[in-house]
Write an enzyme that holds these catalytic residues in place. Sequence first.
Site, PDB file in Angstrom:
ATOM      1  N   ASP A  54      -0.443  -4.224  -4.412  1.00  0.00           N
ATOM      2  CA  ASP A  54      -1.294  -4.282  -5.600  1.00  0.00           C
ATOM      3  C   ASP A  54      -2.679  -3.652  -5.464  1.00  0.00           C
ATOM      4  OD1 ASP A  54       0.883  -6.003  -5.794  1.00  0.00           O
ATOM      5  OD2 ASP A  54      -0.169  -7.401  -7.093  1.00  0.00           O
TER       6      ASP A  54
ATOM      7  N   GLU B 298       0.576 -15.175   4.021  1.00  0.00           N
ATOM      8  CA  GLU B 298       0.869 -14.099   3.064  1.00  0.00           C
ATOM      9  C   GLU B 298       0.636 -12.744   3.749  1.00  0.00           C
ATOM     10  OE1 GLU B 298      -1.510 -14.328  -0.481  1.00  0.00           O
ATOM     11  OE2 GLU B 298      -0.451 -12.679  -1.464  1.00  0.00           O
TER      12      GLU B 298
HETATM   13  C1  GLC Z   1       1.047 -10.066  -4.572  1.00  0.00           C
HETATM   14  C2  GLC Z   1       1.693  -8.910  -3.822  1.00  0.00           C
HETATM   15  C3  GLC Z   1       3.071  -8.623  -4.386  1.00  0.00           C
HETATM   16  C4  GLC Z   1       3.894  -9.904  -4.345  1.00  0.00           C
HETATM   17  C5  GLC Z   1       3.157 -11.078  -5.001  1.00  0.00           C
HETATM   18  C6  GLC Z   1       3.854 -12.407  -4.779  1.00  0.00           C
HETATM   19  O1  GLC Z   1       0.856  -9.775  -5.902  1.00  0.00           O
HETATM   20  O2  GLC Z   1       0.878  -7.788  -3.874  1.00  0.00           O
HETATM   21  O3  GLC Z   1       3.724  -7.616  -3.666  1.00  0.00           O
HETATM   22  O4  GLC Z   1       5.121  -9.699  -4.948  1.00  0.00           O
HETATM   23  O5  GLC Z   1       1.884 -11.192  -4.465  1.00  0.00           O
HETATM   24  O6  GLC Z   1       4.000 -12.649  -3.408  1.00  0.00           O
END
Ligand code: GLC
Length: 444
Positions: free
Chosen positions: A163, A396
């Site tokens: 993102d 994460e």
């Molecule tokens: C963030 C990440 C994306 C992922 C989401 C949920 O938005 O950038 O890749 O799918 O988190 O984990």
Amino acid sequence: MSITEEAYRVLKMNDRGGYTIPRPKLYPFQWNWDSCFVALGFMTYDEKRAWEELDLLFQGQWSNGMVPHIIFHRESDNYSPGPDVYQVVSATGIPTSGLSQPPIASFCVRRMYEMSSDKEAAKEKVLKLLPRLFAYHKWYHDVRDPMHTGVVSILHPWESGRDNSADWDDALGRVPITNLLHYERKDLKHVAAEQRPRKEDYDRYMSLVQILREHKHDAPGHYLASPFKVGDTTVNFILARADQDLLWLMETLAPDTYESEIMTIKEWLVSSKEAMERFWDEEDGLYHCIDVMNGQRIKSNSSGGFTALLTGWVSPERTEILLEKLRRWKEETGKHVVSFDPYSPRFDPRRYWRGPVWAIVNFLIYEGLVTAGQNKMAKEVAADTYELVKQSLFAEYYNPQTGEGLGGDSFSWTAAMWLYWLKPLADELGFVDEINSELDVAGA
Ligand code: GLC
């Protein structure tokens, strides 16, 4: 307690009955590519549950084939932008986002089929999914590449799954922020601001969502109207690999039923392979994203470039160049594989997609390296991911320099990566399935 027990605990905690949320509060819905990776994790101990994850994901599919990046099965106050902002629903009437994500589903479905112990049940599941997977890929090839150039576009950075990558800085900088409606940053209630996107970027993310919503997030108007169109490395290379996996599934399980689809996929593969050349940047020695608005490559080195190896189409010479870059990046930061060039002034080891390491990206690069026959480097990537998990469990993302876990903890796809990818390598690579006793495991 073992790492495996902790992985089970995380997936159980984040299970919402048939689908899994990435992390409570921070991401309280079903996310597209997260669920595919999570299904691989479930596959190691509960096949029925693994297939459910895919069933529920595809309940979010639109009638034009698009599979959204978020499926809002239930309401939650903890996340924004939610269904009230997107204002769209799936073919079955479930509120969803209006964006997609890297189409990893077919890659995972093939693996799920191959590893299933109940082949008949698995075949039945796959046969149900095949038309949906095909419609999803077709949507990418037709709607996101209307001129059939072989390069599909993302219309929003969130569609890349990476993102907040610095890859978007220039293209995003051109997105106008006019008439931006008020929005709330709920992510900052859960994670420290210095690990999340900056306000100026977020304003543009929201502005793009608004622009796409005005065009009902739908083709063809929205593609033309979007001021952001990028041929993302990750999405294009995952699609090229997923096309190969979908082809394999159709040819193996139902060649007569899918004769014409099989021909179509073969055509997609020819054109993607040809177009792949456009992503290669000789000067930087890496595959780059393409700014489709001006046809230029985006001069920005990110981990997305290494996912090219997944296609199986990278020449031995270029593979060597990629390997050398992996070595140099690790030399600078201590761990494989940072999300952004550690020699760039834009590198930040703690900020979302601008430096930290993601377990799922490492897994994709590992798979790419195995595809290229580079098993030694592949194992190094696995070993570094294990070190990070051992030190900070299922974060994460991780600070490559210190190993610190960042963003949300008890994260579903990271736990799934332990179960599916790292644990099976434990004997060979000497990974110990035991939690460091100094770690404070929530709920342990
Ligand atoms: C963030 C990440 C994306 C992922 C989401 C949920 O938005 O950038 O890749 O799918 O988190 O984990």
